[in-house]
Enzyme design. Sequence first.
Site, PDB file in Angstrom:
ATOM      1  N   CYS A  73       0.794  -1.053  -0.071  1.00 13.61           N
ATOM      2  CA  CYS A  73      -0.053  -0.203   0.104  1.00 13.61           C
ATOM      3  C   CYS A  73       1.177   1.153  -0.085  1.00 13.61           C
ATOM      4  O   CYS A  73       1.689   1.212   0.719  1.00 13.61           O
ATOM      5  CB  CYS A  73      -0.706   0.029   1.125  1.00 13.61           C
ATOM      6  SG  CYS A  73      -1.758   1.555   1.515  1.00 13.61           S
ATOM      7  N   GLU A 152     -12.872  -0.112  -4.896  1.00 12.72           N
ATOM      8  CA  GLU A 152     -13.197  -1.113  -3.830  1.00 12.72           C
ATOM      9  C   GLU A 152     -14.534  -1.515  -3.945  1.00 12.72           C
ATOM     10  O   GLU A 152     -15.009  -2.673  -3.391  1.00 12.72           O
ATOM     11  CB  GLU A 152     -12.937  -0.267  -2.555  1.00 12.72           C
ATOM     12  CG  GLU A 152     -11.494  -0.051  -1.995  1.00 12.72           C
ATOM     13  CD  GLU A 152     -10.994  -1.596  -1.466  1.00 12.72           C
ATOM     14  OE1 GLU A 152     -11.822  -2.461  -1.070  1.00 12.72           O
ATOM     15  OE2 GLU A 152      -9.943  -1.988  -1.742  1.00 12.72           O
ATOM     16  N   CYS A 184      -0.331   3.953  -6.404  1.00 10.83           N
ATOM     17  CA  CYS A 184      -1.240   3.095  -5.477  1.00 10.83           C
ATOM     18  C   CYS A 184      -1.783   1.795  -5.939  1.00 10.83           C
ATOM     19  O   CYS A 184      -1.783   1.654  -7.237  1.00 10.83           O
ATOM     20  CB  CYS A 184      -2.697   4.020  -5.333  1.00 10.83           C
ATOM     21  SG  CYS A 184      -3.977   3.075  -4.421  1.00 10.83           S
ATOM     22  N   HIS A 186      -4.005   0.092  -5.723  1.00  7.13           N
ATOM     23  CA  HIS A 186      -5.403  -0.232  -6.436  1.00  7.13           C
ATOM     24  C   HIS A 186      -5.366   0.160  -7.838  1.00  7.13           C
ATOM     25  O   HIS A 186      -6.092  -0.481  -8.477  1.00  7.13           O
ATOM     26  CB  HIS A 186      -6.359   0.659  -5.706  1.00  7.13           C
ATOM     27  CG  HIS A 186      -6.918   0.220  -4.491  1.00  7.13           C
ATOM     28  ND1 HIS A 186      -5.935   0.254  -3.316  1.00  7.13           N
ATOM     29  CD2 HIS A 186      -8.055  -0.331  -4.046  1.00  7.13           C
ATOM     30  CE1 HIS A 186      -6.824  -0.168  -2.154  1.00  7.13           C
ATOM     31  NE2 HIS A 186      -8.027  -0.448  -2.429  1.00  7.13           N
TER      32      HIS A 186
END
Length: 271
Positions: A73, A152, A184, A186
């Site tokens: 992360c 998410e 990031c 993600h």
Amino acid sequence: MDQPIGVIDSGVGGLTVAKEIMRQLPKEKIIYVGDTKRCPYGPRKEEEVLQYTWEMAHYLLKHHHIKMLVIACNTATAIALDEIKATLDIPVIGVIQPGARTAIKVTNNQHIGVIGTINTIKSEAYKEALLSLKAGLTVQSLACPLLVPFVESGTFLDQTAEAVVKDSLEPMKETGIDTLILGCTHYPILKEPIQRFMGSDVSIISSGDETAREASTILSYKGLLNTSKETPVHTFYTTGQQQNFQNIARDWFGYLPGKVETVSLEHIYQQ
């Protein structure tokens, strides 16, 4: 050394790093913790991010006896890596330095862009890492707070990804960068729409590959590689909605690479 590697993230983003570790180190067992309940970390106070990161690390150390911790992360790496690395007696690696090294290898015009969460960009961790490795670079940074909640939510599976990416990255479009760091973990899940928006002349860098390579190098150097002939069984823990995590993991891997369970971390570790 058949102890597992611990991989932690604010949510599902670290799956992009876990996937690369599994590819490069197929004998290693992964125990993954995604703090989806409290995601995103990007806009949170630094002390909260530090506390939550310690909670995940402490859980893995206490219950799974990990031999290495990968902080997959960027926000947690920027805020917590140095303290955790200095405290623990196992190898601890983050994702910022590996991502910076890869970008420097790739750029031709020495003009590198970085997108990330509010906290990652505010910390200037990537800019500092890049300039410490190579002076004279031009670094453009942009916070993209909409992207993590979007990933998410699982709605990245539909075409609204194009619109969210365009809204988020518009300021980076005409900056003259030839390399863009996805700051990031993600963001690689949105790599295709990001590449389409930025154009084929911009190289998109995610740190999973280089992070996995660093993990491999350190484990080998320390004699910690798993030599077992048994196929490893991976476990993925989420602090949030199990089914949503499972759906995203299955989509990212193309299959479900291990069991998914729910875990509670609040107050597991107090500084």
